[in-house]
Design a protein around this motif. Structure first.
Motif, PDB file in Angstrom:
ATOM      1  N   LEU A 123      -8.569   0.711  11.037  1.00  0.00           N
ATOM      2  CA  LEU A 123      -8.101   1.329   9.800  1.00  0.00           C
ATOM      3  C   LEU A 123      -6.582   1.348   9.693  1.00  0.00           C
ATOM      4  N   PHE A 124      -5.916   1.141  10.808  1.00  0.00           N
ATOM      5  CA  PHE A 124      -4.459   1.163  10.838  1.00  0.00           C
ATOM      6  C   PHE A 124      -3.904  -0.258  10.933  1.00  0.00           C
ATOM      7  N   SER A 125      -2.645  -0.399  10.563  1.00  0.00           N
ATOM      8  CA  SER A 125      -2.011  -1.710  10.568  1.00  0.00           C
ATOM      9  C   SER A 125      -1.891  -2.283  11.979  1.00  0.00           C
ATOM     10  N   ASP A 183     -15.386   8.290   3.783  1.00  0.00           N
ATOM     11  CA  ASP A 183     -14.177   8.949   3.292  1.00  0.00           C
ATOM     12  C   ASP A 183     -12.905   8.304   3.843  1.00  0.00           C
ATOM     13  N   LEU A 184     -12.939   7.901   5.104  1.00  0.00           N
ATOM     14  CA  LEU A 184     -11.752   7.297   5.707  1.00  0.00           C
ATOM     15  C   LEU A 184     -11.383   5.973   5.031  1.00  0.00           C
ATOM     16  N   LYS A 185     -12.381   5.269   4.520  1.00  0.00           N
ATOM     17  CA  LYS A 185     -12.119   3.994   3.853  1.00  0.00           C
ATOM     18  C   LYS A 185     -11.472   4.173   2.481  1.00  0.00           C
ATOM     19  N   LYS A 186     -11.483   5.415   1.972  1.00  0.00           N
ATOM     20  CA  LYS A 186     -10.914   5.685   0.653  1.00  0.00           C
ATOM     21  C   LYS A 186      -9.399   5.885   0.690  1.00  0.00           C
ATOM     22  N   ILE A 187      -8.841   6.066   1.863  1.00  0.00           N
ATOM     23  CA  ILE A 187      -7.398   6.334   1.953  1.00  0.00           C
ATOM     24  C   ILE A 187      -6.690   5.186   2.670  1.00  0.00           C
ATOM     25  N   ASN A 188      -5.414   5.050   2.379  1.00  0.00           N
ATOM     26  CA  ASN A 188      -4.611   3.979   2.972  1.00  0.00           C
ATOM     27  C   ASN A 188      -3.934   4.475   4.247  1.00  0.00           C
ATOM     28  N   LEU A 189      -4.446   4.041   5.384  1.00  0.00           N
ATOM     29  CA  LEU A 189      -3.864   4.427   6.666  1.00  0.00           C
ATOM     30  C   LEU A 189      -2.938   3.354   7.231  1.00  0.00           C
ATOM     31  N   LYS A 190      -2.919   2.195   6.593  1.00  0.00           N
ATOM     32  CA  LYS A 190      -2.123   1.093   7.114  1.00  0.00           C
ATOM     33  C   LYS A 190      -0.620   1.256   6.872  1.00  0.00           C
ATOM     34  N   LYS A 191      -0.248   2.215   6.041  1.00  0.00           N
ATOM     35  CA  LYS A 191       1.169   2.421   5.737  1.00  0.00           C
ATOM     36  C   LYS A 191       1.900   3.185   6.841  1.00  0.00           C
ATOM     37  N   TYR A 192       1.165   3.806   7.741  1.00  0.00           N
ATOM     38  CA  TYR A 192       1.799   4.641   8.756  1.00  0.00           C
ATOM     39  C   TYR A 192       2.310   3.803   9.930  1.00  0.00           C
TER      40      TYR A 192
END
Length: 208
Positions: free
Chosen positions: A48-50, A23-32
């Motif tokens: 998962l983060f930038s 599920d975590l791979k389905k959302i974009n966390l790199k924008k934060y």
């Protein structure tokens, strides 16, 4: 040797862990840009983060091998109001004595428009870390976070995932049961409907 250990660990993950990671791979966390990771442990989700994240705070109730930035209790979080644009709490909520205060603190620390991302088990064995209090239903989560915007609560897995996990986590040192986890990886390739009334847990996202 390390590569072999990682491979073995990946092959013998619980369905719970696989469902969470999927599920975590389905959302974009790199924008934060300003992130608080609650119950960060050994920080398994940093990738998962930038890499260019401005602030990435690993927060836990106890230190973990130099991977913890701030030690404290999320019920009394030592951070200012409106500090983060993402608060990330994976498999943490079940260990918290007061989920209502947890919710209040999350909302206080999030910036306007900031996102909360969390997972919580529903049917999964007790695992004190150091305590294990809650197994909320979807309705309970909906009521708890009803003052957030864009609230999304998704079921994770079904009875098959749950049964395999309950059996394979029986008797911690019994490798015979652990071997059953080899079926979890191919099982994860099947796209099941997410409406089971006996799911493994829930994936929750919302905005302040």
């Amino acid at each position: 040797m390390k590569t072999l250990k990682k491979t073995i660990k990946k092959l013998f993950r619980t369905n719970r862990r696989i469902l969470v990671e999927k599920d975590l791979k389905k959302i974009n966390l790199k924008k934060y840009k300003r992130v608080l990771v609650v119950g960060s442990g050994k920080d398994p989700y940093r990738n998962l983060f930038s890499e260019d994240v401005e602030e990435y705070v690993r927060f836990d109730i106890e230190p973990h091998d130099g991977l913890t930035d701030v030690i404290g209790d999320i019920h009394e979080a030592p951070f200012d109001d409106n500090s983060f644009d993402c608060i990330f709490a994976i498999e943490v909520m079940e260990h918290l004595e007061n989920p209502f205060l947890f919710k209040k603190e999350i909302k206080r620390m999030l910036k306007k428009g900031g996102s909360m991302v969390l997972t919580v088990p529903f049917i999964f064995h007790m695992h004190a870390d150091p305590f294990d209090y809650w197994r909320p239903t979807k309705m309970a989560l909906s009521e708890l976070f009803d003052d957030f915007d864009e609230l999304s609560i998704s079921n994770q897995g079904n009875r098959l995932h749950v049964i395999l996990d309950l059996i394979s986590t029986s008797f911690r040192n019994n490798n015979l049961f652990k071997i059953l986890r080899v079926f979890n990886l191919p099982l994860s390739l099947i796209d099941f409907k997410s409406d089971s009334t006996a799911c493994s847990g829930f994936f929750v996202t919302a905005k302040k």
